[in-house]
Design an enzyme around this catalytic site. Sequence first.
Site, PDB file in Angstrom:
ATOM      1  N   HIS A  76      19.976 -77.473  17.554  1.00  0.00           N
ATOM      2  CA  HIS A  76      20.311 -77.324  19.041  1.00  0.00           C
ATOM      3  C   HIS A  76      19.381 -78.124  19.709  1.00  0.00           C
ATOM      4  CE1 HIS A  76      17.183 -74.371  18.461  1.00  0.00           C
ATOM      5  NE2 HIS A  76      17.066 -74.437  19.911  1.00  0.00           N
ATOM      6  N   ARG A 119      17.933 -71.178  12.226  1.00  0.00           N
ATOM      7  CA  ARG A 119      18.092 -71.070  13.781  1.00  0.00           C
ATOM      8  C   ARG A 119      18.741 -72.444  13.863  1.00  0.00           C
ATOM      9  NH1 ARG A 119      19.979 -72.098  18.349  1.00  0.00           N
ATOM     10  NH2 ARG A 119      19.061 -71.397  20.124  1.00  0.00           N
ATOM     11  N   HIS A 134      -5.904 -67.655  38.608  1.00  0.00           N
ATOM     12  CA  HIS A 134      -5.511 -68.880  37.932  1.00  0.00           C
ATOM     13  C   HIS A 134      -5.224 -69.851  39.111  1.00  0.00           C
ATOM     14  CE1 HIS A 134      -6.024 -67.515  33.791  1.00  0.00           C
ATOM     15  NE2 HIS A 134      -5.225 -66.484  34.221  1.00  0.00           N
ATOM     16  N   HIS A 188      16.225 -79.755  17.753  1.00  0.00           N
ATOM     17  CA  HIS A 188      15.466 -79.406  16.938  1.00  0.00           C
ATOM     18  C   HIS A 188      16.118 -78.393  15.886  1.00  0.00           C
ATOM     19  CE1 HIS A 188      14.614 -77.268  20.654  1.00  0.00           C
ATOM     20  NE2 HIS A 188      14.640 -76.122  19.921  1.00  0.00           N
ATOM     21  N   GLU A 201       1.029 -66.614  35.328  1.00  0.00           N
ATOM     22  CA  GLU A 201       0.740 -66.175  33.747  1.00  0.00           C
ATOM     23  C   GLU A 201       1.614 -65.370  33.042  1.00  0.00           C
ATOM     24  OE1 GLU A 201      -3.232 -64.789  33.478  1.00  0.00           O
ATOM     25  OE2 GLU A 201      -3.129 -63.800  31.365  1.00  0.00           O
ATOM     26  N   HIS A 232     -10.698 -62.367  37.254  1.00  0.00           N
ATOM     27  CA  HIS A 232     -10.311 -63.802  37.386  1.00  0.00           C
ATOM     28  C   HIS A 232      -8.952 -64.158  37.899  1.00  0.00           C
ATOM     29  CE1 HIS A 232      -8.321 -63.322  33.405  1.00  0.00           C
ATOM     30  NE2 HIS A 232      -7.441 -64.072  33.783  1.00  0.00           N
ATOM     31  N   GLU A 243      10.152 -75.782  24.975  1.00  0.00           N
ATOM     32  CA  GLU A 243      10.057 -74.751  23.893  1.00  0.00           C
ATOM     33  C   GLU A 243       8.735 -74.881  23.460  1.00  0.00           C
ATOM     34  OE1 GLU A 243      13.247 -74.046  21.229  1.00  0.00           O
ATOM     35  OE2 GLU A 243      11.733 -73.504  19.707  1.00  0.00           O
ATOM     36  N   GLU A 261      18.667 -67.504  25.557  1.00  0.00           N
ATOM     37  CA  GLU A 261      18.757 -67.946  24.294  1.00  0.00           C
ATOM     38  C   GLU A 261      20.183 -68.229  23.951  1.00  0.00           C
ATOM     39  OE1 GLU A 261      16.746 -68.801  22.185  1.00  0.00           O
ATOM     40  OE2 GLU A 261      17.839 -68.716  20.088  1.00  0.00           O
ATOM     41  N   HIS A 265      -7.077 -60.590  38.465  1.00  0.00           N
ATOM     42  CA  HIS A 265      -6.829 -59.487  37.478  1.00  0.00           C
ATOM     43  C   HIS A 265      -7.959 -59.592  36.448  1.00  0.00           C
ATOM     44  CE1 HIS A 265      -5.009 -63.232  36.343  1.00  0.00           C
ATOM     45  NE2 HIS A 265      -5.334 -63.091  35.113  1.00  0.00           N
ATOM     46  N   HIS A 308      18.166 -77.722  24.467  1.00  0.00           N
ATOM     47  CA  HIS A 308      18.144 -76.985  25.759  1.00  0.00           C
ATOM     48  C   HIS A 308      17.539 -77.981  26.544  1.00  0.00           C
ATOM     49  CE1 HIS A 308      14.658 -75.405  23.763  1.00  0.00           C
ATOM     50  NE2 HIS A 308      15.196 -74.986  22.861  1.00  0.00           N
TER      51      HIS A 308
HETATM   52 MN    MN Z   1      14.996 -74.163  20.650  1.00  0.00          MN
HETATM   53 MN    MN Z   2      -5.336 -64.611  33.434  1.00  0.00          MN
END
Ligand code: MN
Ligand code: MN
Length: 401
Positions: free
Chosen positions: A112, A109, A295, A157, A300, A293, A118, A183, A339, A114
């Site tokens: 590059h 890959r 967050h 990277h 998420e 629970h 990541e 991407e 959830h 961004h």
């Molecule tokens: Mn990347």
């Molecule tokens: Mn969760």
Amino acid sequence: MIAAAGGAMMASPALAQTAAPVAAPLPQRGSKGADILGPTNDPRSAEEPFTQAPPATDHGTMPNLKWSFSDSHMRLEEGGWARQTTVRELPISKAMAGVNMRLKAGVVREMHWHKEAEWSYMIKGKARITAVDQDGRTFADDVGEGDLWYFPGGIPHSIQGLSADGIDGCEFLLVFDDGGFSEDSTFLLTDWLAHTPRDILAKNLGVPESALAKIPEKELYIFPGPTPGPLSADLMGGAGQIPKTFSHRMLAQEPIRTKSGRVRITDSTVFPASATIAAALVEVEPGGMRELHWHPNGDEWQYYLSGKGRMTVFGSESKARTFDYQAGDVGYVPYAMGHYIENTGDTTLTFLEMFKSPRYADISLNQWLALTPHPLVQAHTGLDPRQIDALSQTKAPVVPG
Ligand code: MN
Ligand code: MN
């Protein structure tokens, strides 16, 4: 529980001998619903029994919280592929986006960078990753199954598939801290070179223009690269190693163990480089359940690695919607919504939870009830006081069936 089962279609005897027909659930539950007279996509419907026949507790308008990578466009390149699940595929997923990528051994890959950070989880195989930071410090490592990496936004990277343990290259999941990531929109070395005047390139690199004849005319993106040597040969030195390492062995962490599962939590407290993504790797045995629970720190983004699961998301105002997931699917839970995730299959359910946050955090319903004055809890729930006293004051992220 499910009124609907089978009977949606009759296969011919000849067909039945070769392949079992897919039993699509009917939109019926108790006295409600009816059969379907029109066309149906039975294999698809069979994947979503609680969408076809939702539980009576589901209510109101909730956005879609499911996407399968099987529905994502595949970008095919020589020796690899990439597909993504972003805000364009799953519009609610504004906080994070994901990419699933395969690189055969030796395939790169390309170099590059961004804007987004990541985060990655290696699903299978091995890769060599490299990076250089703003102070000329360097990083290189070989990552295998269950390893993570994290590159901060703007840091250049590369990734290259390796041949190891009989596996030709690797496949991994990338998660970016912005749902609008694409991407196809990263800053590629070759794309930049192709769009810089040749005399400028020659001046910058200190070479004659004739030396630039082999610069690619367009981006390489994913391409077969040079055969990688030992990792030691790719440790470049420079101004020293990047101090907060960009890789982490998530599977080597000792999990939180409960009766029916295991949870590994990786955030910036154990993986300091990962400043914007916190993650949990959750394993739930058949019948077990990731407990109710929510967050307190953001949305998420889920990726299902194995097995089958079911999640109902509660969104206040009586809104609730249930989704079924299986390996290769993406789930999403908007900030603060309650959830659970139940293992509905007969194998271990394994999934990743990612958050755009330096720290992992969840609020457990059971712990909240156990640690609130019990007469108050009794007045809300009508539970017997002895049952309230029996609630665990310590979190059990996975509860038994
Ligand atoms: Mn990347
Ligand atoms: Mn969760």
